[in-house]
Write an enzyme that holds these catalytic residues in place. Structure first.
Site, PDB file in Angstrom:
ATOM      1  N   HIS A 133     -10.742  36.392 -27.407  1.00 60.39           N
ATOM      2  CA  HIS A 133      -9.946  36.959 -26.320  1.00 60.39           C
ATOM      3  C   HIS A 133     -10.838  37.641 -25.304  1.00 60.39           C
ATOM      4  CE1 HIS A 133      -9.891  41.251 -27.941  1.00 60.39           C
ATOM      5  NE2 HIS A 133     -10.548  40.565 -28.834  1.00 60.39           N
ATOM      6  N   CYS A 167      -7.379  37.724 -20.133  1.00 58.94           N
ATOM      7  CA  CYS A 167      -6.932  37.048 -21.357  1.00 58.94           C
ATOM      8  C   CYS A 167      -6.143  35.771 -21.086  1.00 58.94           C
ATOM      9  CB  CYS A 167      -6.167  37.999 -22.272  1.00 58.94           C
ATOM     10  SG  CYS A 167      -4.587  38.602 -21.660  1.00 58.94           S
ATOM     11  N   HIS A 171      -1.162  41.406 -24.300  1.00 60.77           N
ATOM     12  CA  HIS A 171      -2.471  40.794 -24.485  1.00 60.77           C
ATOM     13  C   HIS A 171      -2.312  39.521 -25.305  1.00 60.77           C
ATOM     14  CE1 HIS A 171      -6.787  40.723 -24.436  1.00 60.77           C
ATOM     15  NE2 HIS A 171      -6.856  40.684 -25.759  1.00 60.77           N
TER      16      HIS A 171
END
Length: 157
Positions: free
Chosen positions: A129, A67, A117
């Site tokens: 993502h 990510c 994240h």
């Protein structure tokens, strides 16, 4: 004999002192504010990477992305900005933005006190993502069942 200070000098001194007491803007000086065009380019480029394989530590389309690697690659290639490489540091990158003021190119950081994240907001409640091992870069909605339950913050570099 006492000398009087001309009023113009007093006014100038007052303005100088007032300027020194002004708080700096709440932005990191390490990067410049992105233009609307750069923000749009970031979102479009991120969308173009949907389907790229996930790879822990990855930061190129050829090698895959995690990510933060995805975010770094897109921001660097479209705006010449090098964001921090970890999600923990991304959570303090740029300025905080309320959810109702999100614009394309903003960062979405999940995980509250301990960020876990991050992705790139692309508009209409959606973000791009690199979600997990074995997956691919994908487009998701902030209001989907899973992501709506996650604590999220928003950043504008």
């Amino acid at each position: 004999m006492r000398k009087l200070v001309p009023p113009v000098l007093l006014l100038a001194a007052g303005l100088l002192l007032a300027g020194c007491g002004t708080a700096p803007a709440a932005r990191s000086s390490a990067h410049a504010r992105l233009s609307a065009e750069q923000s749009s380019d970031i979102a479009i480029h991120a969308l173009g990477l949907v389907g790229t394989p996930y790879r822990f530590g990855g930061n190129t389309p050829e090698g895959g992305f995690d990510c933060s690697g995805l975010i770094g690659y897109v921001y660097n290639s479209r705006a010449g900005v090098a964001p921090p490489r970890t999600v923990a540091l991304l959570s303090g990158f740029g300025a905080s933005v309320p959810e109702d003021e999100l614009r394309t190119g903003d960062l979405v950081v999940f995980g509250g006190g301990r960020p876990t994240h991050a992705g790139i907001y692309v508009g209409e409640g959606r973000f791009v993502h690199a979600p997990s091992s074995g997956g691919t870069v994908r487009l998701d909605h902030l209001r989907s069942r899973y992501w709506a339950q996650q604590s999220a913050s928003y950043r504008r570099p």
